[in-house]
Design an enzyme around this catalytic site. Structure first.
Site, PDB file in Angstrom:
ATOM      1  N   LYS A 114     -23.869 -60.313 -98.436  1.00 32.13           N
ATOM      2  CA  LYS A 114     -24.955 -59.325 -98.275  1.00 32.13           C
ATOM      3  C   LYS A 114     -25.063 -58.432 -99.508  1.00 32.13           C
ATOM      4  CE  LYS A 114     -23.165 -57.289 -94.692  1.00 32.13           C
ATOM      5  NZ  LYS A 114     -21.920 -58.030 -94.457  1.00 32.13           N
ATOM      6  N   ARG A 135     -12.672 -57.359 -88.162  1.00 35.83           N
ATOM      7  CA  ARG A 135     -14.084 -57.180 -88.554  1.00 35.83           C
ATOM      8  C   ARG A 135     -14.924 -58.364 -88.085  1.00 35.83           C
ATOM      9  NH1 ARG A 135     -13.157 -56.544 -94.689  1.00 35.83           N
ATOM     10  NH2 ARG A 135     -15.416 -56.457 -94.876  1.00 35.83           N
ATOM     11  N   ARG A 190     -25.919 -52.423 -87.336  1.00 32.74           N
ATOM     12  CA  ARG A 190     -24.826 -53.279 -86.878  1.00 32.74           C
ATOM     13  C   ARG A 190     -24.679 -53.242 -85.364  1.00 32.74           C
ATOM     14  NH1 ARG A 190     -22.014 -52.968 -92.260  1.00 32.74           N
ATOM     15  NH2 ARG A 190     -20.220 -54.350 -92.183  1.00 32.74           N
ATOM     16  N   ARG A 223      -9.583 -53.814-101.789  1.00 35.33           N
ATOM     17  CA  ARG A 223     -10.136 -53.003-100.690  1.00 35.33           C
ATOM     18  C   ARG A 223      -9.174 -53.009 -99.510  1.00 35.33           C
ATOM     19  NH1 ARG A 223     -16.482 -54.085 -99.516  1.00 35.33           N
ATOM     20  NH2 ARG A 223     -15.758 -53.961 -97.366  1.00 35.33           N
ATOM     21  N   ARG A 253     -11.394 -61.522-102.636  1.00 34.00           N
ATOM     22  CA  ARG A 253     -11.859 -60.209-103.103  1.00 34.00           C
ATOM     23  C   ARG A 253     -10.704 -59.205-103.084  1.00 34.00           C
ATOM     24  NH1 ARG A 253     -16.868 -57.294-100.210  1.00 34.00           N
ATOM     25  NH2 ARG A 253     -15.370 -57.000 -98.521  1.00 34.00           N
TER      26      ARG A 253
HETATM   27  P1  B4P Z   1     -20.462 -59.188 -98.740  1.00 33.02           P
HETATM   28  O1  B4P Z   1     -20.981 -59.682 -97.442  1.00 33.02           O
HETATM   29  O2  B4P Z   1     -21.419 -58.941 -99.849  1.00 33.02           O
HETATM   30  O3  B4P Z   1     -19.504 -57.978 -98.493  1.00 33.02           O
HETATM   31  P2  B4P Z   1     -19.919 -56.496 -98.279  1.00 33.02           P
HETATM   32  O4  B4P Z   1     -21.297 -56.189 -98.738  1.00 33.02           O
HETATM   33  O5  B4P Z   1     -18.792 -55.713 -98.878  1.00 33.02           O
HETATM   34  O6  B4P Z   1     -20.019 -56.379 -96.729  1.00 33.02           O
HETATM   35  P3  B4P Z   1     -18.925 -56.070 -95.662  1.00 33.02           P
HETATM   36  O7  B4P Z   1     -19.501 -56.464 -94.338  1.00 33.02           O
HETATM   37  O8  B4P Z   1     -17.619 -56.695 -96.069  1.00 33.02           O
HETATM   38  O9  B4P Z   1     -18.686 -54.534 -95.716  1.00 33.02           O
HETATM   39  P4  B4P Z   1     -19.626 -53.248 -95.726  1.00 33.02           P
HETATM   40  O10 B4P Z   1     -19.448 -52.694 -97.076  1.00 33.02           O
HETATM   41  O11 B4P Z   1     -21.019 -53.477 -95.276  1.00 33.02           O
HETATM   42  O12 B4P Z   1     -19.396 -60.240 -99.289  1.00 33.02           O
HETATM   43  C1  B4P Z   1     -19.009 -60.153-100.602  1.00 33.02           C
HETATM   44  C2  B4P Z   1     -17.837 -61.096-100.956  1.00 33.02           C
HETATM   45  O13 B4P Z   1     -18.179 -62.490-100.890  1.00 33.02           O
HETATM   46  C3  B4P Z   1     -17.577 -60.807-102.406  1.00 33.02           C
HETATM   47  O14 B4P Z   1     -16.222 -60.923-102.694  1.00 33.02           O
HETATM   48  C4  B4P Z   1     -18.392 -61.872-103.158  1.00 33.02           C
HETATM   49  O15 B4P Z   1     -17.904 -62.146-104.439  1.00 33.02           O
HETATM   50  C5  B4P Z   1     -18.258 -63.052-102.228  1.00 33.02           C
HETATM   51  N1  B4P Z   1     -19.434 -63.919-102.279  1.00 33.02           N
HETATM   52  C6  B4P Z   1     -20.717 -63.526-102.164  1.00 33.02           C
HETATM   53  N2  B4P Z   1     -21.545 -64.594-102.244  1.00 33.02           N
HETATM   54  C7  B4P Z   1     -20.729 -65.702-102.383  1.00 33.02           C
HETATM   55  C8  B4P Z   1     -20.978 -67.102-102.518  1.00 33.02           C
HETATM   56  N3  B4P Z   1     -22.215 -67.609-102.508  1.00 33.02           N
HETATM   57  N4  B4P Z   1     -19.922 -67.927-102.619  1.00 33.02           N
HETATM   58  C9  B4P Z   1     -18.667 -67.434-102.643  1.00 33.02           C
HETATM   59  N5  B4P Z   1     -18.360 -66.105-102.534  1.00 33.02           N
HETATM   60  C10 B4P Z   1     -19.397 -65.257-102.419  1.00 33.02           C
HETATM   61  O16 B4P Z   1     -18.919 -52.339 -94.615  1.00 33.02           O
HETATM   62  C11 B4P Z   1     -17.559 -51.946 -94.730  1.00 33.02           C
HETATM   63  C12 B4P Z   1     -17.146 -51.150 -93.496  1.00 33.02           C
HETATM   64  O17 B4P Z   1     -17.939 -49.923 -93.392  1.00 33.02           O
HETATM   65  C13 B4P Z   1     -17.358 -51.835 -92.145  1.00 33.02           C
HETATM   66  O18 B4P Z   1     -16.279 -52.704 -91.804  1.00 33.02           O
HETATM   67  C14 B4P Z   1     -17.477 -50.596 -91.190  1.00 33.02           C
HETATM   68  O19 B4P Z   1     -16.212 -50.076 -90.899  1.00 33.02           O
HETATM   69  C15 B4P Z   1     -18.237 -49.585 -92.035  1.00 33.02           C
HETATM   70  N6  B4P Z   1     -19.702 -49.661 -91.826  1.00 33.02           N
HETATM   71  C16 B4P Z   1     -20.619 -50.017 -92.779  1.00 33.02           C
HETATM   72  N7  B4P Z   1     -21.856 -50.005 -92.260  1.00 33.02           N
HETATM   73  C17 B4P Z   1     -21.726 -49.646 -90.951  1.00 33.02           C
HETATM   74  C18 B4P Z   1     -22.647 -49.498 -89.866  1.00 33.02           C
HETATM   75  N8  B4P Z   1     -23.957 -49.714 -90.030  1.00 33.02           N
HETATM   76  N9  B4P Z   1     -22.163 -49.128 -88.644  1.00 33.02           N
HETATM   77  C19 B4P Z   1     -20.851 -48.908 -88.460  1.00 33.02           C
HETATM   78  N10 B4P Z   1     -19.926 -49.044 -89.443  1.00 33.02           N
HETATM   79  C20 B4P Z   1     -20.354 -49.422 -90.674  1.00 33.02           C
END
Ligand code: B4P
Length: 191
Positions: free
Chosen positions: A14, A145, A89, A134, A128
């Site tokens: 994402k 998660r 979410r 992280r 990652r």
């Molecule tokens: P992403 O899916 O991009 O990870 P993210 O943005 O960090 O989302 P995530 O769900 O983990 O956490 P968020 O920050 O929203 O994945 C990236 C990884 O995959 C990278 O390492 C990348 O290099 C790799 N990748 C990407 N594309 C690829 C491909 N094609 N092939 C191979 N590898 C690839 O949220 C973090 C925390 O915040 C949550 O757990 C929660 O506690 C809180 N939170 C955030 N929003 C919230 C909400 N709306 N409600 C409640 N809690 C919330």
């Protein structure tokens, strides 16, 4: 305004795809995860309140998201549209977002859902962890998660499908291939 939600399990790409989409379409990128991480880093009251929740991989309570989102949106008056990354979410958050957008005479146009299997997600996030360190990227927390995603967040796909807004895109392959698929879907909805 043209508003997009990018939706998917943790590690589905994402954040990676959001940066590219926001740049190409001139959208304002709002990542609730990035906002929380910067609040934690700056040791603000909000950051201190959510740090242990995030480190355990749980969801931050819905009521804390609403104010955060309002203030993030208020910082960009006159934007051509928002790209919501990691929000909503829960069903409550989806309803809150709908009201908030209605107050601004706008709505969600597309929900892009990235589809990736759990074993691939676990591998990506463990990779990652080696690079970024992280605290929520340990095996136990990632499993938590993923479980929360399946029980609380994934059901939102039906909610948006019923509204005719859901577009599912294969989230495996190269970053460019996935980006091209996402752009094709967006372009078909814009025209
Ligand atoms: P992403 O899916 O991009 O990870 P993210 O943005 O960090 O989302 P995530 O769900 O983990 O956490 P968020 O920050 O929203 O994945 C990236 C990884 O995959 C990278 O390492 C990348 O290099 C790799 N990748 C990407 N594309 C690829 C491909 N094609 N092939 C191979 N590898 C690839 O949220 C973090 C925390 O915040 C949550 O757990 C929660 O506690 C809180 N939170 C955030 N929003 C919230 C909400 N709306 N409600 C409640 N809690 C919330």
């Amino acid at each position: 305004m043209f508003n997009i939600i990018i939706f998917g399990p943790p590690g589905s790409g994402k954040g990676t795809q959001s940066v590219k989409i926001a740049e190409k379409y001139g959208l304002t990128h709002i990542s609730t995860g990035d906002i929380f991480r910067s609040e934690i880093k700056a040791r603000t009251a909000l950051g201190l309140r959510v740090v242990s929740i995030i480190e355990q991989g749980a969801l931050v309570p819905d009521e804390l998201l609403l104010d955060l989102l309002k203030s993030a949106m208020d910082k960009h008056p006159g934007t051509g549209g928002f790209l919501f990354d990691g929000y909503p979410r829960t069903l409550q958050q989806a309803n809150d977002l709908e009201v908030l957008l209605q107050e601004n005479n706008t709505a969600v146009n597309i929900v892009l859902a990235l589809d990736v299997q759990d074993d691939e997600l676990m591998q990506r996030l463990l990779n990652r962890a080696k690079i970024e360190g992280r605290k929520d990227d340990t095996e136990t927390v990632i499993a938590n998660r993923l479980g929360i995603y399946h029980s609380q967040t994934k059901p939102l796909m039906d909610h948006y499908d019923d509204k005719g807004k859901l577009e599912q895109v294969q989230g495996t392959g190269s970053i460019e291939e996935i980006f091209n698929s996402l752009c094709n879907v967006i372009d078909s909805r814009i025209s």
